[in-house]
Design an enzyme around this catalytic site. Structure first.
Site, PDB file in Angstrom:
ATOM      1  N   LYS A 165       5.499 -28.691  50.786  1.00 34.13           N
ATOM      2  CA  LYS A 165       6.284 -29.610  51.623  1.00 34.13           C
ATOM      3  C   LYS A 165       6.744 -30.849  50.851  1.00 34.13           C
ATOM      4  CE  LYS A 165       3.708 -32.029  54.304  1.00 34.13           C
ATOM      5  NZ  LYS A 165       3.774 -33.388  53.671  1.00 34.13           N
ATOM      6  N   THR A 166       5.830 -31.499  50.145  1.00 35.59           N
ATOM      7  CA  THR A 166       6.172 -32.731  49.440  1.00 35.59           C
ATOM      8  C   THR A 166       7.201 -32.464  48.349  1.00 35.59           C
ATOM      9  OG1 THR A 166       3.948 -33.582  49.877  1.00 35.59           O
ATOM     10  CG2 THR A 166       5.230 -34.692  48.172  1.00 35.59           C
ATOM     11  N   ASP A 209       8.833 -37.327  56.807  1.00 32.16           N
ATOM     12  CA  ASP A 209       7.681 -36.486  56.470  1.00 32.16           C
ATOM     13  C   ASP A 209       6.720 -36.450  57.659  1.00 32.16           C
ATOM     14  OD1 ASP A 209       5.962 -34.927  55.003  1.00 32.16           O
ATOM     15  OD2 ASP A 209       5.130 -36.592  53.836  1.00 32.16           O
ATOM     16  N   GLU A 210       5.958 -35.357  57.785  1.00 32.37           N
ATOM     17  CA  GLU A 210       4.952 -35.205  58.853  1.00 32.37           C
ATOM     18  C   GLU A 210       5.565 -35.505  60.225  1.00 32.37           C
ATOM     19  OE1 GLU A 210       2.288 -33.863  58.106  1.00 32.37           O
ATOM     20  OE2 GLU A 210       1.523 -34.502  56.164  1.00 32.37           O
ATOM     21  N   GLN A 221       0.089 -28.129  62.914  1.00 30.63           N
ATOM     22  CA  GLN A 221      -0.838 -29.119  62.355  1.00 30.63           C
ATOM     23  C   GLN A 221      -0.723 -30.461  63.073  1.00 30.63           C
ATOM     24  OE1 GLN A 221      -1.768 -28.951  57.966  1.00 30.63           O
ATOM     25  NE2 GLN A 221       0.203 -27.901  57.885  1.00 30.63           N
ATOM     26  N   ARG A 281      -7.766 -25.507  54.833  1.00 26.00           N
ATOM     27  CA  ARG A 281      -8.186 -26.397  53.744  1.00 26.00           C
ATOM     28  C   ARG A 281      -8.797 -25.593  52.590  1.00 26.00           C
ATOM     29  NH1 ARG A 281      -4.812 -29.385  54.484  1.00 26.00           N
ATOM     30  NH2 ARG A 281      -4.214 -27.840  56.019  1.00 26.00           N
TER      31      ARG A 281
END
Length: 736
Positions: A47-48, A231-232, A267, A622
């Site tokens: 994503k980043t 973002d997010e 998420q 995770r």
């Protein structure tokens, strides 16, 4: 107002080199044409990289100048990482770019237009502690009872209203309590305006109001920021989304600019902070998004882990929908361990961690996850016992948490009222009106008479005298009762539980206080049946320490040892919420029982169970290589043994992905034999998690039970009516 944005131009960096290494979907997202877009980015999907490369590509191809775009993140760390990556991609100076958090960007805008925002040029920002102090001052001037209106509860109310975009005059108030809250909110706002200060929530609300009110300023920034990247996005609240729409020109019905929103609805786990997962659906409709780009290739985990996560999250409805996959291979199966009790579970986890460490896995690459902070105590004790270093990520060790230290201070005074450190900690906590001047006078009397503060307090009257009376009452009531009952006495009679009920995070703090009772119970099991007044005499005729004193010493030792030094290799302990955004080679998720994960309260909250499932999804994703899931047949909660059933989330994982490490054991509770346990189970007609009806309390869910066949008690969560313990023989429950 003139637009200061410099004209865009192309840079020498090759577009091909910028896009090298992107997979097909990442490439599609980065090179989308001039349009608003929703990028559904799964866990570990890069994503980043996509977000940063999108910015670099827009600049490199001359579509926008570095100062002509705005990028919003949720943490300063993420913003710095984005800027650092940009400097490696393009030969540009990122210093003046509008890349930062919502609060940081709003602060920057308000500084530039402080007059129009009705703020002084040097306005100060109140942090959380400063805001609380300001609220207390307002309440004192209004003569508001801080027991009926705990300041932290008022603080949460004010911030929640602002996050929804509401001032005091627009908040509904239907009864005297809500009317008083609204009045405090209004007076607090007036005080902040007089003093020229703004809290965090105010930054965004004031900025939104400025843009909405002032057409010139609004048009300036709409003309400047042709591209807005977020973002997010799944973590945005209602006001943040409205602010983004305003910058894009959408709120005026004239969509000018493009919003590039990156997020993952699976998420979205911060509803308790105001995050609104529905913003993603609204964005899709409001901006007529025709094509959602889904980043589904995962670069973190093996496929067995991803398949487990996919299987769990598919049980949620109203998802945008995606399916994570990887080319890394199946990897290890997901390991499942069923423990007798929470101590057995903790010992298993510690042994597995030691084994992994012997095989070369760094402790820092292993994470122990749990649903709530209170669950850390048992695992911390097990780690302490074997001398394994650990670090509590994003929080404090159990015995270092403020509420636990407060309760222990009361217990220390019960054992030894001459403990000046303990007395100073709690003489005015919870608040009982004993000010700094009174404490200075008390300390001066103690110094002049060369006595402890307690002996000086015995001479006092008024509010200090009332505190002395309270401690004496606690001492008297502790005679002849068990250690867990003393812990319960300290948390209730002191007023700690009542105090924390008014806090935004009070539920966790109360759970920790109840876990202290469990800690006392576990400690007492070493010598079952001891009473506080009992003592013994050793061979020299000296009195052996009481059980209470021994427990307090045990708590001090566990608080002072084995928290790893900075830089030292150490196991990572954290809640699932704290784990978001992190990854580890091996992950342990404990406490997978109905009522713990999913949390029992989620059954009564709108979409609560779906958020719990998203939490589980985040926890599972995770792990890179090894994933352990554990649950216990019995667990010490609030000083009582409770029996649980495995979490529904375990049932949602296909059996072929699992490796069960043990056969289902017969429960061995702390205070019962296996035979009495089986007798109890045979007498229990209701399953934990089952919905039942009660003539007085209405509909509820069975949470746990205790006792034996002759005296079986059942705990039921009745939602608004609260948690109730009922004698099964007389409860007259009906199946629903």
């Amino acid at each position: 107002m003139t637009d200061q944005t410099t004209a865009p131009h192309t840079y020498a960096t090759s577009s091909d080199s910028l896009l090298a290494g992107l997979n097909n979907k990442q490439l599609e997202a980065v090179t989308l044409p001039n349009q608003s877009a929703l990028i559904l980015a799964g866990a570990g999907s890069g994503k980043t990289r996509v977000l940063t490369t999108r910015i670099a590509w827009l600049i490199q191809t001359g579509q926008i100048s570095p100062n002509g775009l705005l990028a919003v993140t949720f943490t300063n760390k993420a913003a710095k990482e984005m800027l650092t990556r940009l400097t490696t991609m393009l030969p540009i100076n990122t210093r003046g770019m509008w890349v930062g958090t919502f609060h940081g960007l709003c602060n920057r805008l308000l500084r530039a237009h402080h007059r129009e925002a009705l703020l002084p040029a040097t306005f100060q920002i109140l942090d959380t502690a400063d805001q609380l102090s300001a609220i207390k001052r307002v309440m004192k001037l209004m003569n508001v009872d801080d027991e009926k209106f705990p300041p932290k509860q008022v603080q949460g109310y004010i911030n929640s209203c602002k996050d929804e975009g509401m001032r005091a005059h627009s908040v509904d108030a239907y009864d005297p309590h809500s009317q008083k809250l609204r009045e405090i909110f209004e007076e607090y706002d007036k005080q902040c305006q007089r003093e020229g200060v703004a809290d965090f929530a105010e930054l965004l609300l004031r900025c939104y109001e400025l843009l909405e009110r002032d057409a010139n300023i609004r048009q300036h920034y709409q003309n400047r920021f042709k591209y807005v990247l977020v973002d997010e996005f799944q973590d945005t609240n209602r006001l943040q989304y409205q602010w983004l729409k305003l910058l894009a020109g959408h709120a005026q019905g004239n969509q000018r600019n493009c919003i590039f929103a990156v997020g993952d609805d699976d998420q979205s786990i911060y509803a308790f902070r105001g995050a609104r997962v529905g913003n993603m659906r609204d964005f899709e409709q409001d901006f007529a998004i025709e094509n959602i780009v889904k980043l589904e290739q995962n670069y973190r985990s093996h496929s067995n882990i991803l398949d487990a996560a996919n299987a769990i999250i598919t049980h949620n409805r109203n998802r945008l929908g995606k399916n994570l996959w990887t080319s890394a291979g199946a990897g290890e199966p997901v390991r499942v361990y069923q423990a007798y009790n929470d101590i057995d579970e903790a010992n298993f986890i510690v042994e597995e961690i030691q084994s992994l460490h012997r095989d070369g896995v760094d402790l820092s690459d292993i994470a122990m996850l749990y649903r709530s902070n209170a669950q850390s105590r048992v695992i911390e004790h097990a780690l302490f016992s074997v001398g394994l270093p650990y670090r509590v990520y994003g929080g404090l060790r159990f015995f270092e948490r403020a509420e636990i230290k407060h309760a222990l201070a009361y217990m220390r005074l019960m054992a030894n009222p001459n403990d000046d450190t303990a007395l100073l900690r709690v003489i005015n906590f919870p608040t009982r009106g004993i000010g700094a001047r009174s404490l200075e006078q008390l300390q001066e009397v103690a110094r002049q008479n060369d006595t402890s503060l307690w002996e000086a307090a015995l001479l006092n009257t008024g509010k200090i005298g009332s505190f002395v009376t309270l401690i004496k009452q606690m001492q008297e009531e502790s005679i002849g009762i068990s250690l867990p009952e003393v812990a319960e006495l300290a948390t209730t009679l002191s007023g700690l539980k009542t105090f924390y009920q008014g806090e935004k995070e009070g539920e966790d703090r109360i759970a920790n206080l109840e876990e202290l009772v469990s800690a006392a119970t576990a400690f007492m099991n070493q010598d079952l049946g001891l009473r506080i007044e009992q003592s013994d005499v050793d061979e020299n005729g000296e009195i052996v320490q009481s059980l209470l004193t021994q427990f307090l010493g045990h708590a001090s030792l566990e608080a002072g040892e084995h928290q790893a030094d900075v830089g030292r290799d150490a196991l990572q302990l954290m809640t699932v919420h704290a784990a978001k955004g992190l990854e580890f080679k091996a992950v342990f998720i404990s406490g997978l029982e109905e009522g713990l994960c999913p949390h029992e309260q989620s059954l009564y909250e709108a979409n609560g169970l779906e958020e719990e499932r998203r939490l589980m999804y985040v926890a599972v994703t995770r792990a890179r290589e090894r994933l352990y899931l554990s649950h216990a047949q019995s667990r010490m909660l609030h000083g009582q043994v409770r029996y649980g059933i495995p979490s529904r989330f375990l049932d949602e994982i296909p059996e072929e992905l699992l490796k069960r490490l043990n056969a289902k054991p017969v429960a061995k509770p702390f205070f019962q034999t296996a035979s009495s346990s089986s007798e109890q189970k045979s007498a229990m007609p209701w399953k934990i998690g089952q919905q039942v009806g009660h003539g007085k309390f209405g509909q509820g869910v069975v949470v746990s039970y205790e006792g034996n066949a002759d005296d079986l008690r059942i705990q039921i969560n009745f939602g608004k009516e609260g948690m109730k313990w009922l004698a099964l023989e007389y409860a007259k429950l009906e199946a629903l």
